[in-house]
Write an enzyme that holds these catalytic residues in place. Structure first.
Site, short mmCIF file in Angstrom:
data_model
loop_
_atom_site.label_atom_id
_atom_site.label_comp_id
_atom_site.label_asym_id
_atom_site.label_seq_id
_atom_site.Cartn_x
_atom_site.Cartn_y
_atom_site.Cartn_z
N ASP A 1 0.80 -1.24 0.00
CA ASP A 1 0.00 0.00 0.00
C ASP A 1 0.83 1.29 0.00
O ASP A 1 0.51 2.24 0.74
CB ASP A 1 -0.94 0.02 1.21
CG ASP A 1 -1.94 -1.14 1.20
OD1 ASP A 1 -1.88 -1.97 0.28
OD2 ASP A 1 -2.76 -1.21 2.13
N HIS B 1 -17.56 2.36 0.62
CA HIS B 1 -16.88 1.39 1.50
C HIS B 1 -17.19 1.64 2.97
O HIS B 1 -17.28 2.79 3.43
CB HIS B 1 -15.36 1.43 1.26
CG HIS B 1 -14.68 0.22 1.80
ND1 HIS B 1 -13.95 0.23 2.96
CD2 HIS B 1 -14.66 -1.06 1.35
CE1 HIS B 1 -13.48 -0.98 3.19
NE2 HIS B 1 -13.90 -1.78 2.22
N LYS C 1 -7.10 -5.14 -2.70
CA LYS C 1 -7.85 -5.58 -1.52
C LYS C 1 -8.82 -4.50 -1.05
O LYS C 1 -8.70 -3.33 -1.43
CB LYS C 1 -6.89 -5.96 -0.38
CG LYS C 1 -5.96 -4.85 0.06
CD LYS C 1 -4.87 -5.38 0.98
CE LYS C 1 -3.93 -4.29 1.46
NZ LYS C 1 -4.57 -3.28 2.31
N CYS D 1 -1.95 -2.39 7.81
CA CYS D 1 -1.89 -3.36 6.71
C CYS D 1 -0.57 -4.14 6.66
O CYS D 1 -0.55 -5.31 6.27
CB CYS D 1 -2.14 -2.64 5.39
SG CYS D 1 -3.81 -1.92 5.30
#
Length: 359
Positions: A108, A159, A233, A278
């Site tokens: 990321d 989201h 993801k 993450c």
């Protein structure tokens, strides 16, 4: 006078022979210092000292660790290690220790975490996300990784993780705070979507890494490697996905594990953003999937210093190790061979052959 087993590294011959059966037998004979046809404890100690070393400098292992390995290798319980026991217990571990197959997983390193809506410099730790880019680039240039993977947060507009969307879902009665009263970085428990789970615990982040927007792009200065793996993801609007392997409730798996196993990867090196979110989740799941897992600390930045330390402790307990990027070239080359990450493969192999009986 012949050299003692501590004088050089017999594993070089194994690597050159592509780990032939004959060279494994020669390796066993090499450490049979008394030429008895078996290893005593001192022979076994010498074997471990040479196998687990950094450019021929052995790593210090406790007597307790050496005794544990000896007990686990001594299938016949006769206080000696015979050739067949050595081959069953150690062939696989030696191969992956001396010539690992290594993947660099770059987590990321996206614009929104560096200069955009969720830039780390605005988070409690005040880390500068852009600082990882030249370090990761140096690692890519200096280390001959077998596989490189890039991961992306890749969220739809609606989201569940977005603070701006907190009114779109019903708050569970189990939530300590209502969505209406929540602030960014608070944790809310939502009623889950019917096809997922009864409830979903979610940290509320500012909207970030929305699919096909500049904020979701990799940082422009980050080196792109040809033929790399790309993992997207957090694509399901109803559940977040910190890890590059699973969503946050392990309901859905990404393709990363399958793609690494297709390439016979043994070792996973994790870098990127954010250490306590993450990156740590990806490292934890790499360990769970039986990869020898290394987190390159200077190539990561995080959100919260306290949580970074908590995650570090959790990962240490699982067998993940933390290193500086300077150590990585020798580790990937099989010259720096650390006992703490070899343990994963050794135990997995014993379980596979039905020989794992811990004391």
């Amino acid at each position: 006078m012949p050299p003692t087993p501590d004088d050089n590294d017999p594993f070089t011959s194994l690597r050159r022979s592509n780990f032939s059966d004959e060279e494994y037998e020669n390796c066993f004979k090499y450490f049979d210092f008394q030429k008895q046809g078996f290893w005593n404890r001192e022979d076994f100690r010498r074997f471990l000292n040479v196998l687990f070393s950094n450019k021929k400098r052995p790593y210090l292992m406790s007597n307790e660790s050496i005794d544990e390995y000896f007990h686990e290798t001594d299938f016949n319980r006769n206080q000696k290690i015979e050739l067949d026991e050595f081959l069953q217990a150690w062939k696989r571990t030696i191969k992956y220790t001396v010539r690992p197959i290594s993947a660099l997983v770059i987590v990321d390193v996206q614009n929104d975490f560096i200069s955009g809506s969720l830039a780390l410099h605005s988070c409690p730790a005040n880390h500068q996300g852009e600082e990882v880019v030249p370090i990761i680039n140096q690692v890519i240039r200096n280390v001959n990784f077998d596989v490189v993977a890039y991961t992306y947060d890749w969220h739809p507009l609606n989201h569940i993780s977005f603070y701006e969307n907190r009114h779109m879902r019903k708050t569970s009665s189990d939530s300590c705070i209502s969505a209406e009263k929540a602030h960014p970085l608070d944790t809310v428990v939502f009623v889950g979507a019917p096809n997922l789970a009864p409830k979903i615990e979610q940290v509320l982040w500012p909207a970030h890494c929305i699919q096909k927007t500049p904020g979701a792009d990799l940082h422009p200065d980050l080196i792109r490697v040809d033929n790399a793996i790309h993992v997207y993801k957090g694509t399901n609007p109803e559940i977040d996905s910190y890890s590059a392997f699973w969503d946050n409730m392990k309901l859905s798996k990404t393709s990363l594990d399958a793609q690494l196993k297709e390439r016979s990867v043994t070792d996973v090196y994790v870098v990127g953003l954010a250490t306590d979110v993450c990156v740590s989740s990806t490292a934890m799941h790499a360990v769970e999937h039986n990869y020898r897992t290394v987190l390159i600390e200077d190539a990561c930045r995080g959100v919260n210093e306290h949580v970074i330390e908590l995650k570090r402790g959790e990962l240490n307990k699982t067998g993940c190790i933390f290193v500086h990027s300077d150590a990585v070239p020798a580790m990937v080359a099989g010259e720096d061979r650390r006992p703490e990450i070899a343990r994963v493969i050794f135990v997995e192999n014993l379980k596979a052959i039905g020989r794992y009986h811990p004391r």
